[in-house]
Design an enzyme around this catalytic site. Structure first.
Site, mmCIF file in Angstrom:
data_model
loop_
_atom_site.group_PDB
_atom_site.id
_atom_site.type_symbol
_atom_site.label_atom_id
_atom_site.label_comp_id
_atom_site.label_asym_id
_atom_site.label_seq_id
_atom_site.Cartn_x
_atom_site.Cartn_y
_atom_site.Cartn_z
ATOM 1 N N HIS A 16 5.001 35.536 63.274
ATOM 2 C CA HIS A 16 5.383 34.427 62.401
ATOM 3 C C HIS A 16 4.158 34.019 61.583
ATOM 4 O O HIS A 16 3.260 33.343 62.077
ATOM 5 C CB HIS A 16 5.882 33.247 63.234
ATOM 6 C CG HIS A 16 6.124 32.024 62.431
ATOM 7 N ND1 HIS A 16 7.182 31.910 61.562
ATOM 8 C CD2 HIS A 16 5.443 30.866 62.340
ATOM 9 C CE1 HIS A 16 7.146 30.722 60.988
ATOM 10 N NE2 HIS A 16 6.095 30.075 61.437
ATOM 11 N N ASP B 93 2.736 31.877 58.727
ATOM 12 C CA ASP B 93 3.027 30.764 57.827
ATOM 13 C C ASP B 93 2.555 31.105 56.420
ATOM 14 O O ASP B 93 1.379 31.432 56.210
ATOM 15 C CB ASP B 93 2.327 29.498 58.328
ATOM 16 C CG ASP B 93 3.031 28.911 59.537
ATOM 17 O OD1 ASP B 93 4.258 28.766 59.492
ATOM 18 O OD2 ASP B 93 2.350 28.587 60.527
ATOM 19 N N ASP C 211 10.653 28.405 63.204
ATOM 20 C CA ASP C 211 9.683 27.308 63.205
ATOM 21 C C ASP C 211 10.006 26.191 62.221
ATOM 22 O O ASP C 211 9.213 25.292 62.049
ATOM 23 C CB ASP C 211 8.288 27.878 62.885
ATOM 24 C CG ASP C 211 7.179 26.862 63.133
ATOM 25 O OD1 ASP C 211 7.306 26.063 64.075
ATOM 26 O OD2 ASP C 211 6.192 26.871 62.377
#
Length: 1009
Positions: A264, A266, A376
């Site tokens: 993941h 960002d 998220d």
């Protein structure tokens, strides 16, 4: 007995630390180093390699914050290294890593001299196999080292200057560690993985369980058998001592885990977008290297934007990714442009996340993603199930709901029902992390935590370092192999998300249902932080609406106008990027929001130019004044979606002074602004009712202490309400008349912040407008704007994508009490039977709605408050400081239909242009409940017209869409403009008859003649 076990565990920990780990690399030889420091921003690899590299000392400090150092590593592998059957040669590069966690400190990527990427370097990925350097015994390659500062600072949430390049300083952040050729002992490394898996499993087993004792004794035998002075020579014996306990199969009833590689990343957060691009290259190159070594390894990759960056900036790497996609190892998931926030993006923007994401994956890889992938994001809009299904997808995954502060979701696998009744197969992994390392603790937690035992037997576990990137490691793959069938552990199988969903869907068919939004009971401050970013997003969404509408109109109405499809796509993608769940929510460093501000300014300029060009094409030359009405409702006498001469309002606004305040009256509503600049009365003539509660006032600004327990920019904690300063004193209250509008101007102070408000009433307007200008200079404060209304409302209605969502105004349950701060788009509405009030906004998302019983008359006061500004100290210590302009309107006597119209009125300012002749709308809709959200030309370049509309009132609504231009046929399509069957849609040669369920979304393609 317990002491005996503890003694063994302490012994084991020391044995691994002091004996095993040092023996993984039995011998090493430092490399010769030279370097070049990039003066400012990163440069392409081949450009860097052409620079003058100077000798570089080992162990030297390096790296100003956000700087880049290029290293050249050279040397020769000593003869006979790697000759033994259980040894290989690697280069080890420690850039001065400060912790074991990658992504939040210095990072590196290794390059060959021809400009191709080898792999990345991070704390848990410091090695480069010799075979990746081109063969032979010579070592000669480059490392691009990024001195990304540790903005997180151990998650102390202290204000830091590192988030802004101009304040980050120039002091070196790191010191070079070991950079050497090293000989890896594969047997010792494998033993290390055996120990890690078994000790992790042992720690999770109950004290009384025999399996725990068996593992403990096996570990003891391993240490007894091995010679601490000759770990390489006795490692095989150590492995043999553990072989039996590692070989015991899992219980038949063991929970099953599908482990999918994941990182993941960002798209911006504690680093700028430019660094995210390099993080993607680092992570994906590591993943590709692992795939070559482990053919069964599968990696799930979301965010089309990140792969688009790789295609643009690292084409050779992108070509390798394509090959692994074809091989089924590198698996695109999610089908979105970015992993966006889902609370705040408008309906059309949320749709375009899937349009752009899925279109990219289809075009580049031939993959039609079937799962929405949002591990998220900070809560999930109740409109999302319909949007996901309308994009042609089947499943949804999230992880974040496990962060709830108060309530636990009752299921991990369930059907999620949206506002229109659409149901979506949904899973959130019980492992409670999207950055799993496949540790014994995590695997045991996933099995214990799973809430659907007895109905389902399988869950998903995304593994790999994330947030800052890094991805899976060879150690994680070793753990997966050891836990594939291991007694005491869940059964782990590496696979794709799709394989999990198909397995779960097949075995668990009578799913429980969750209805409505998945509200995250945390991170409520993200509806408010970084107000300028939110304003830029809202403005961009509406400018895109206008630009597409008028460009489509010009393309249909004229022969000379070329629809700017490529430019509109470019601008949409830039807006979609900035809806990433740490940009739009305001939880990134200053650098990110500075970039966003520049981008929004450029977006506005480009879209204004497109609108002006399209308007000139359709209106022709002339001096007549026309109103371009992009709203889906008539305005000032101009049809919806058309251009005509605006009608003058019938009655002017009257203003009169009253007891130091003023009365504003336009014959539709009457407002009294008192000497404090507060609204003491607000009535609409149609109902005659007073909207302001007795003894209360509207337009009340309140300043709260805002010191959340942890996540500053993310959180508003409930106790903020206990410390409040009402801003009831005005420095000045005066009258300002401008044409058809009269305003009361109020000046006041909020702490050190100057505030000016224009409380204005326009001729013909059914609402009172309040524009608040703030020079915001507070820290750790929250500014609210409230209206105490004489309405007994059990619930509020708040606009969301393609509809609205109801939330209780009371706190009967812990679920309701947790929603003390809520998100609304352009409007919020409170009502009792027969009467309601709508409050709209130009760029505010955070709200709270509460009610109280008045002692004086026993009536109910429902208070609507908007969160205007915050001042968190982390990660941007100067968040929101500076100039702001925020507009709010209040409309008394309003129903839901009025609220919908008011939202458009507030966000689509009147656009007056000169021209020669009016423009008939491309479409007419017979029922105003059916709202046209978008008009554009088809993505395939055919020239067909696409119209997207939805039922806006939450009731079954019938009507007809009529095309006011020649067409050959109409068909229902999905968001990607592929033919679908749409219930309630009867297509014809001039449009479509519609009978839509509440909040139903419909997309139509009209083929032009």
């Amino acid at each position: 007995m317990h002491d005996d076990r503890r003694i063994t565990e302490v012994r084991l920990e020391r044995f691994v630390r002091e004996r095993i780990i040092p023996a993984v690399y039995s011998r090493s030889l430092p490399l010769a180093l030279s370097s070049w420091d990039v003066p400012d921003e990163p440069v392409p690899a081949l450009e860097a390699m052409r620079q003058n590299f100077k000798p570089q000392d080992h162990g030297a400090p390096w790296g100003k914050p956000w700087g880049t150092k290029w290293l050249r590593l050279q040397g020769e592998v000593p003869e006979f290294w790697g000759a033994a059957p259980d040894t290989t040669v690697e280069v080890v590069v420690d850039l001065g890593f400060t912790t074991e966690v990658p992504g939040f400190q210095c990072e590196g990527i290794a390059w060959r001299a021809d400009g191709t990427i080898i792999k990345a370097l991070s704390p848990r990925n410091q090695y480069i196999p010799l075979k990746l350097l081109g063969g032979g015994m010579a070592v000669d390659f480059y490392v691009e080292a990024a001195a990304n500062p540790d903005v997180a600072q151990g998650w102390t949430f202290a204000a830091t200057p590192y988030g802004d390049k101009s304040t980050a300083g120039t002091a070196p952040q790191y010191r070079l560690g070991t950079i050497a050729i090293a000989e890896l002992n594969q047997t010792v490394w494998e033993l290390q993985q055996d120990i890690w898996t078994l000790s992790g499993l042992m720690a999770e087993l109950p004290w009384a369980q025999p399996r725990r004792h068996e593992i403990l004794r096996a570990l003891e035998r391993m240490m007894d058998l091995m010679d601490p002075d000759d770990v390489p020579g006795t490692a095989a014996a150590g492995r043999e001592a553990l072989a039996e306990v590692l070989a015991r199969p899992a219980y038949a009833s063991a929970h099953r885990l599908v482990a999918t590689g994941h990182a993941h990343i960002d798209s911006a957060w504690l680093w700028p977008v430019r660094e995210t691009i390099r993080k993607c290259a680092r992570t994906f190159s590591n993943v590709l290297a692992l795939m070559d070594e482990y053919p069964d390894f599968v990696f799930s990759c979301s965010s089309a934007q990140q792969l688009a960056w790789i295609k643009e900036y690292y084409p050779e790497l992108f070509g390798r990714i394509r090959e692994k996609v074809r091989a089924g190892q590198f698996v695109p998931v999610g089908g979105m442009w970015v992993e966006s926030d889902t609370n705040m993006p408008g309906g059309e923007a949320m749709a375009r996340q899937f349009v752009e994401g899925k279109s990219f994956f289809l075009a580049e890889f031939g993959v039609d993603c079937q799962e929405a992938w949002l591990p998220d994001s900070f809560g999930y809009s109740a409109a999302l199930p319909q949007i996901v299904k309308a994009a042609g997808s089947r499943w949804f995954l999230t992880q974040k709901i496990s962060w709830n502060q108060t309530n636990r979701m009752p299921h991990h696998t369930f059907n999620w029902e949206g506002i229109d009744g659409t149901r979506l197969f949904t899973h959130f992994p019980p492992v409670d992390t999207y950055n799993s390392q496949l540790s014994g603790r995590e695997l045991a937690h996933a099995e214990r935590n799973y809430r659907d035992h007895g109905r389902g037997t399988v869950s998903l576990v995304p593994f790999g370092y994330g947030d800052g990137g890094g991805g899976p490691t060879r150690e994680m793959l070793a753990a997966a192999a050891r836990t594939a069938d291991l007694e005491g552990s869940p059964k782990v199988r590496i696979g794709s998300a799709k394989s999990f969903f198909e397995q779960a869907e097949a075995e668990y068919q009578s799913l429980p249902v969750w209805v409505g939004e998945m509200y995250l009971e945390l991170h409520r401050g993200t509806y408010t932080s970084q107000a300028l970013t939110k304003k830029g997003n809202r403005r961009s969404e509406h400018l895109l609406r206008e630009a597409e509408l008028w460009c489509a109109t010009a393309a249909v109405r004229t022969d000379s106008f070329a629809y700017p499809a490529a430019e509109l796509k470019r601008l949409w993608r830039l807006v979609l990027l900035q809806q990433f769940h740490d940009i739009l929510p305001g939880s990134s460093i200053a650098w990110v929001h500075q970039d966003a501000g520049r981008n929004y300014q450029a977006i506005e300029g480009a879209l204004e130019a497109l609108i002006a060009e399209a308007a000139a094409a359709v209106l022709g030359s002339g001096e007549r004044t026309f109103l371009l009405n992009a709203a889906p409702h008539p305005r000032a006498g101009v049809e919806a979606l058309g251009a005509g001469e605006p009608a003058m309002p019938a009655l002017p606004v009257r203003a009169a002074e009253q007891e130091g305040g003023y009365v504003l009256d336009n014959g539709i509503i009457r407002a009294v602004v008192d000497a404090d600049g507060l609204i003491s009365s607000l009535r609409d003539y149609a109902s005659g009712r007073e909207a302001i509660a007795p003894g209360e006032r509207g337009n009340l600004l309140e300043l709260h202490r805002d010191t959340p327990n942890e996540w500053d920019a993310w959180d508003i904690d409930e106790f903020y309400r206990r410390n409040v300063t009402p801003l009831t004193s005005a420095q000045c209250v005066g009258l300002d008349e401008r044409g058809d509008e009269v305003a009361v101007v109020v000046e006041r102070l909020a702490g050190s912040s100057a505030i000016t408000q224009r409380i204005s009433l326009a001729a013909g307007s059914p609402s009172l407008s309040i524009t608040t200008f703030v020079d915001w200079q507070e820290r750790e404060k929250l500014l609210k704007l409230g209206f105490a209304l004489d309405v007994r409302a059990d619930r509020s209605a708040a606009e969301t994508q393609f509809g609205h969502v109801f939330r209780a105004t009371h706190t009967n349950t812990s679920w309701e009490a947790a929603k003390f701060e809520i998100c609304a788009h352009r409007w919020i509405h409170v009502a009792e039977p027969g009467y309601g009030v709508a409050v709209s906004n130009s760029s505010t998302y955070g709200h709270d709605v509460g009610r109280s019983i008045r002692e004086a008359d026993g009536g109910t006061t429902t208070t609507v408050r908007l969160s205007l500004l915050r001042a968190p100290k982390f990660p941007d210590p100067d968040a929101d400081r500076g100039q702001h302009e925020l507009t709010v309107t209040i409309r008394p006597g309003a129903d839901i239909a009025d609220a919908v119209q008011e939202g458009y009125r507030t966000n689509l300012a009147p656009r007056l242009v000169s021209g020669g002749s009016p423009v008939e709308p491309l479409f007419s809709v017979s029922n105003p409940a059916l709202v046209i959200e978008a008009v554009k030309l088809a993505e395939d370049g055919s020239g067909d017209v696409i119209v997207r509309l939805y039922e806006s009132l939450g009731q079954r609504s019938a009507g007809r869409l009529t095309a006011n231009f020649p067409i050959r046929a109409t068909s229902a399509v999905d968001l990607l403009e592929r033919p679908v069957e749409a219930r309630g849609v009867e297509t014809g040669s001039d449009g479509a008859g519609l009978l839509l369920r509440p909040f139903q979304l419909v997309t139509l393609r009209l083929v032009r003649r």
